[in-house]
Write a protein that holds these residues in place. Structure first.
Motif, PDB file in Angstrom:
ATOM      1  N   PHE A 139       0.834  -1.193   0.000  1.00 37.07           N
ATOM      2  CA  PHE A 139       0.000   0.000   0.000  1.00 37.07           C
ATOM      3  C   PHE A 139       0.872   1.247   0.000  1.00 37.07           C
ATOM      4  CE2 PHE A 139      -4.372  -1.296   1.787  1.00 37.07           C
ATOM      5  CZ  PHE A 139      -4.367  -2.418   0.985  1.00 37.07           C
ATOM      6  N   SER A 140       0.434   2.224  -0.794  1.00 35.79           N
ATOM      7  CA  SER A 140       1.100   3.519  -0.801  1.00 35.79           C
ATOM      8  C   SER A 140       0.761   4.272   0.468  1.00 35.79           C
ATOM      9  CB  SER A 140       0.640   4.325  -2.027  1.00 35.79           C
ATOM     10  OG  SER A 140       1.019   5.663  -1.894  1.00 35.79           O
ATOM     11  N   ALA A 141       1.609   5.197   0.852  1.00 39.04           N
ATOM     12  CA  ALA A 141       1.345   5.989   2.055  1.00 39.04           C
ATOM     13  C   ALA A 141       0.342   7.093   1.790  1.00 39.04           C
ATOM     14  CB  ALA A 141       2.651   6.601   2.566  1.00 39.04           C
ATOM     15  N   GLU A 142       0.033   7.325   0.489  1.00 35.30           N
ATOM     16  CA  GLU A 142      -0.902   8.394   0.182  1.00 35.30           C
ATOM     17  C   GLU A 142      -2.288   8.052   0.705  1.00 35.30           C
ATOM     18  OE1 GLU A 142      -2.080   8.698  -4.025  1.00 35.30           O
ATOM     19  OE2 GLU A 142      -0.766   6.999  -4.327  1.00 35.30           O
ATOM     20  N   ARG A 143      -3.075   9.059   0.973  1.00 33.66           N
ATOM     21  CA  ARG A 143      -4.399   8.889   1.573  1.00 33.66           C
ATOM     22  C   ARG A 143      -5.404   8.425   0.523  1.00 33.66           C
ATOM     23  NH1 ARG A 143      -6.898  11.311   6.108  1.00 33.66           N
ATOM     24  NH2 ARG A 143      -9.158  11.493   5.920  1.00 33.66           N
ATOM     25  N   MET A 144      -6.283   7.527   0.901  1.00 32.32           N
ATOM     26  CA  MET A 144      -7.351   7.082   0.013  1.00 32.32           C
ATOM     27  C   MET A 144      -8.280   8.254  -0.281  1.00 32.32           C
ATOM     28  SD  MET A 144      -8.349   4.223  -1.424  1.00 32.32           S
ATOM     29  CE  MET A 144      -8.086   2.752  -0.425  1.00 32.32           C
ATOM     30  N   ASP A 145      -8.809   8.283  -1.523  1.00 36.89           N
ATOM     31  CA  ASP A 145      -9.720   9.339  -1.953  1.00 36.89           C
ATOM     32  C   ASP A 145     -10.852   9.497  -0.949  1.00 36.89           C
ATOM     33  OD1 ASP A 145     -11.898  10.712  -3.301  1.00 36.89           O
ATOM     34  OD2 ASP A 145     -10.731  10.433  -5.133  1.00 36.89           O
ATOM     35  N   GLU A 146     -11.125  10.739  -0.548  1.00 36.44           N
ATOM     36  CA  GLU A 146     -12.153  10.997   0.457  1.00 36.44           C
ATOM     37  C   GLU A 146     -13.519  10.493   0.018  1.00 36.44           C
ATOM     38  OE1 GLU A 146     -11.810  12.089   3.423  1.00 36.44           O
ATOM     39  OE2 GLU A 146      -9.688  12.555   3.323  1.00 36.44           O
ATOM     40  N   SER A 147     -13.764  10.460  -1.317  1.00 35.48           N
ATOM     41  CA  SER A 147     -15.079  10.036  -1.787  1.00 35.48           C
ATOM     42  C   SER A 147     -15.343   8.579  -1.527  1.00 35.48           C
ATOM     43  CB  SER A 147     -15.204  10.305  -3.292  1.00 35.48           C
ATOM     44  OG  SER A 147     -14.329   9.457  -4.006  1.00 35.48           O
ATOM     45  N   LEU A 148     -14.331   7.821  -1.090  1.00 38.15           N
ATOM     46  CA  LEU A 148     -14.522   6.407  -0.840  1.00 38.15           C
ATOM     47  C   LEU A 148     -14.586   6.077   0.636  1.00 38.15           C
ATOM     48  CD1 LEU A 148     -12.211   4.890  -3.558  1.00 38.15           C
ATOM     49  CD2 LEU A 148     -14.658   5.266  -3.634  1.00 38.15           C
ATOM     50  N   GLU A 149     -14.718   7.056   1.487  1.00 37.80           N
ATOM     51  CA  GLU A 149     -14.867   6.781   2.904  1.00 37.80           C
ATOM     52  C   GLU A 149     -16.141   5.981   3.138  1.00 37.80           C
ATOM     53  OE1 GLU A 149     -14.780  10.466   4.912  1.00 37.80           O
ATOM     54  OE2 GLU A 149     -12.609  10.665   4.832  1.00 37.80           O
ATOM     55  N   CYS A 150     -16.103   5.149   4.165  1.00 43.87           N
ATOM     56  CA  CYS A 150     -17.241   4.276   4.464  1.00 43.87           C
ATOM     57  C   CYS A 150     -18.472   5.101   4.802  1.00 43.87           C
ATOM     58  CB  CYS A 150     -16.887   3.364   5.640  1.00 43.87           C
ATOM     59  SG  CYS A 150     -18.291   2.415   6.248  1.00 43.87           S
ATOM     60  N   SER A 151     -19.617   4.697   4.239  1.00 42.50           N
ATOM     61  CA  SER A 151     -20.887   5.328   4.593  1.00 42.50           C
ATOM     62  C   SER A 151     -21.682   4.371   5.452  1.00 42.50           C
ATOM     63  CB  SER A 151     -21.679   5.678   3.320  1.00 42.50           C
ATOM     64  OG  SER A 151     -21.967   4.515   2.583  1.00 42.50           O
ATOM     65  N   SER A 152     -22.418   4.893   6.399  1.00 39.19           N
ATOM     66  CA  SER A 152     -23.188   4.054   7.316  1.00 39.19           C
ATOM     67  C   SER A 152     -24.584   3.836   6.764  1.00 39.19           C
ATOM     68  CB  SER A 152     -23.268   4.728   8.680  1.00 39.19           C
ATOM     69  OG  SER A 152     -23.866   6.005   8.559  1.00 39.19           O
ATOM     70  N   ALA A 153     -25.313   2.924   7.387  1.00 38.10           N
ATOM     71  CA  ALA A 153     -26.658   2.593   6.940  1.00 38.10           C
ATOM     72  C   ALA A 153     -27.622   3.709   7.330  1.00 38.10           C
ATOM     73  CB  ALA A 153     -27.111   1.275   7.566  1.00 38.10           C
ATOM     74  N   THR A 154     -28.069   4.455   6.329  1.00 32.35           N
ATOM     75  CA  THR A 154     -29.018   5.533   6.563  1.00 32.35           C
ATOM     76  C   THR A 154     -30.037   5.524   5.441  1.00 32.35           C
ATOM     77  OG1 THR A 154     -27.854   7.208   5.244  1.00 32.35           O
ATOM     78  CG2 THR A 154     -27.145   6.923   7.532  1.00 32.35           C
ATOM     79  N   ASP A 155     -31.069   6.375   5.574  1.00 35.85           N
ATOM     80  CA  ASP A 155     -32.060   6.479   4.511  1.00 35.85           C
ATOM     81  C   ASP A 155     -31.443   7.077   3.252  1.00 35.85           C
ATOM     82  OD1 ASP A 155     -34.098   5.295   5.842  1.00 35.85           O
ATOM     83  OD2 ASP A 155     -34.982   7.153   6.597  1.00 35.85           O
ATOM     84  N   GLU A 156     -30.347   7.795   3.377  1.00 40.24           N
ATOM     85  CA  GLU A 156     -29.656   8.344   2.222  1.00 40.24           C
ATOM     86  C   GLU A 156     -28.425   7.483   1.928  1.00 40.24           C
ATOM     87  OE1 GLU A 156     -31.101  10.624   0.508  1.00 40.24           O
ATOM     88  OE2 GLU A 156     -32.684  10.777   1.989  1.00 40.24           O
ATOM     89  N   PHE A 157     -28.644   6.190   1.825  1.00 41.93           N
ATOM     90  CA  PHE A 157     -27.540   5.240   1.614  1.00 41.93           C
ATOM     91  C   PHE A 157     -26.778   5.548   0.334  1.00 41.93           C
ATOM     92  CE2 PHE A 157     -26.305   1.180  -0.450  1.00 41.93           C
ATOM     93  CZ  PHE A 157     -25.224   0.889   0.357  1.00 41.93           C
ATOM     94  N   PHE A 158     -27.494   5.918  -0.727  1.00 40.64           N
ATOM     95  CA  PHE A 158     -26.836   6.204  -1.991  1.00 40.64           C
ATOM     96  C   PHE A 158     -27.386   7.490  -2.595  1.00 40.64           C
ATOM     97  CE2 PHE A 158     -26.484   5.600  -6.686  1.00 40.64           C
ATOM     98  CZ  PHE A 158     -25.103   5.696  -6.738  1.00 40.64           C
ATOM     99  N   THR A 159     -26.496   8.427  -2.889  1.00 41.08           N
ATOM    100  CA  THR A 159     -26.875   9.694  -3.508  1.00 41.08           C
ATOM    101  C   THR A 159     -26.088   9.855  -4.799  1.00 41.08           C
ATOM    102  OG1 THR A 159     -27.273  10.679  -1.331  1.00 41.08           O
ATOM    103  CG2 THR A 159     -27.039  12.184  -3.205  1.00 41.08           C
ATOM    104  N   PRO A 160     -26.704   9.649  -5.960  1.00 39.46           N
ATOM    105  CA  PRO A 160     -25.969   9.720  -7.225  1.00 39.46           C
ATOM    106  C   PRO A 160     -25.612  11.154  -7.613  1.00 39.46           C
ATOM    107  CG  PRO A 160     -28.293   9.366  -7.649  1.00 39.46           C
ATOM    108  CD  PRO A 160     -28.121   9.304  -6.156  1.00 39.46           C
ATOM    109  N   GLU A 161     -24.516  11.266  -8.365  1.00 38.33           N
ATOM    110  CA  GLU A 161     -24.044  12.543  -8.883  1.00 38.33           C
ATOM    111  C   GLU A 161     -23.705  12.383 -10.365  1.00 38.33           C
ATOM    112  OE1 GLU A 161     -20.615  13.328  -6.554  1.00 38.33           O
ATOM    113  OE2 GLU A 161     -21.718  13.807  -4.726  1.00 38.33           O
ATOM    114  N   ASN A 162     -23.583  13.498 -11.070  1.00 37.28           N
ATOM    115  CA  ASN A 162     -23.213  13.465 -12.478  1.00 37.28           C
ATOM    116  C   ASN A 162     -21.788  12.940 -12.656  1.00 37.28           C
ATOM    117  OD1 ASN A 162     -25.689  14.578 -13.142  1.00 37.28           O
ATOM    118  ND2 ASN A 162     -24.901  16.678 -13.231  1.00 37.28           N
ATOM    119  N   ILE A 163     -21.518  12.349 -13.825  1.00 38.67           N
ATOM    120  CA  ILE A 163     -20.198  11.782 -14.086  1.00 38.67           C
ATOM    121  C   ILE A 163     -19.445  12.620 -15.115  1.00 38.67           C
ATOM    122  CG2 ILE A 163     -21.016   9.454 -13.591  1.00 38.67           C
ATOM    123  CD1 ILE A 163     -20.885   8.894 -16.622  1.00 38.67           C
TER     124      ILE A 163
END
Length: 337
Positions: free
Chosen positions: A17-41
């Protein structure tokens, strides 16, 4: 025992593993009513993501205007410097698997661009995505081996979306017009059809902390991508995204019901052969789809269990004043860690 083996493999891989930080967008999300929020690509979103050792998959499926359907999938396990790629093709006729082939490609014999969806093996392009002069997203995919293969162009017909999905990340282009060549036993045939593409990022530790997932889709107007992420045997999150008239709509989890049913025993696991999927957002949108297996097959993966289904999807969808009857063949997949 399986998860202990995965844990040992994960620990052995840690020094890479590299010492660089994992992309913030991949941080773990918890179980909520907003489990998935799509965005434009963007085009770059569909490129390889350079950060510590992880797995990414580029998945393409198509139903042709004859009796054939196919799946082409490329998986890259890499930290951006070294790794391994796996390219696989699955060709079906009348929902039954007719041919499959998988090729492992070690570094340095594969290339995955971090600028756009571009993957090469042994110097030859197998995926190349771009934007045409009219502003349409498209993909050229090419693979042939042992007298079977594809040379296809996928042209987007909906608005693609992306977002965090549990402990991973998902990008989808839910409906594409497809044309090109299908090769069956050295015989080439010109084909057209309707296709789907997605791109996923998986952490290597995911099988340690998740149970698996089931997902399916409706490639129509509207198109729907739905799924359930199994965190444990008793806890899960659901999502559904509808693409209609150039827009996508994420259905709140509280308005989604997914129920697996009609279990059978296959390859050491009990798996569903029917799914009831429904959603209800007041008077705005509602729908019910009954999903029933026509055929399925197991694909053995290291320490994982995976099934791909051809399913009959029947039901009705209402969006505003529009009501759509559904009765068609689609694909569904089940992964158990």
């Amino acid at each position: 025992m399986k998860k202990y083996v995965i844990a040992i493999i994960f620990l052995l891989l840690l020094p890479s593993f590299s010492a660089e930080r994992m992309d913030e967008s991949l941080e773990c999300s918890s179980a909520t009513d907003e489990f998935f929020t799509p965005e434009n690509i963007t085009l770059k979103d569909d490129a390889f993501h350079v950060f510590p050792l992880h797995a990414e998959t580029w998945y393409y499926e198509c139903f042709f205007d004859n009796d054939y359907s196919m799946v082409f999938i490329v998986t890259v396990l890499s930290n951006g410097r070294t790794g391994l790629a796996l390219a696989g093709i699955y060709i079906y006729r009348n929902t039954h698997l007719e041919y499959s082939d998988r090729i492992f490609i070690p570094s340095p014999f594969f290339f995955a661009s971090d600028k756009k969806p571009l993957i090469k093996i042994f110097g030859k392009e197998i995926i190349n995505g771009d934007i045409d002069k009219e502003g349409n997203l498209y993909y050229n995919i090419l693979f042939e081996n042992n007298g079977y293969g594809i040379s296809l162009t996928f042209i987007n017909e909906t608005r693609g979306w992306k977002g965090k999905m549990g402990r991973g990340w998902w990008l989808a282009v839910p409906k594409c017009k497809v044309r090109g060549t299908l090769v069956i036993n050295d015989e080439k045939m010109e084909v057209e059809g309707i296709g789907y593409h997605d791109h996923n990022i998986f952490h290597l530790y995911t099988p340690l902390v998740e149970r698996g997932y089931i997902d399916g889709k409706l490639l129509a107007e509207p198109s729907i991508v739905w799924g359930e992420i199994f965190h444990t045997r008793w806890n899960s999150d659901a999502f559904a995204v509808i693409s209609y008239k150039g827009k996508y709509i994420s259905i709140p989890q509280k308005n989604i019901t997914i129920k697996e049913d009609s279990y059978i025993y296959d390859h050491g696991r009990f798996i569903p052969t029917e799914v009831n999927f429904s959603f209800n957002v007041g008077n705005e949108m509602e729908g019910f789809l009954h999903v029933k297996a026509e055929d399925f097959h197991h694909i053995r993966l290291p320490l994982l269990w995976y099934w791909r289904y051809h399913v009959r999807v029947e039901g009705k969808i209402k969006i505003g004043k529009d009501e759509i009857e559904v009765n068609k063949i689609e694909m569904m997949e089940l992964m158990i860690y």
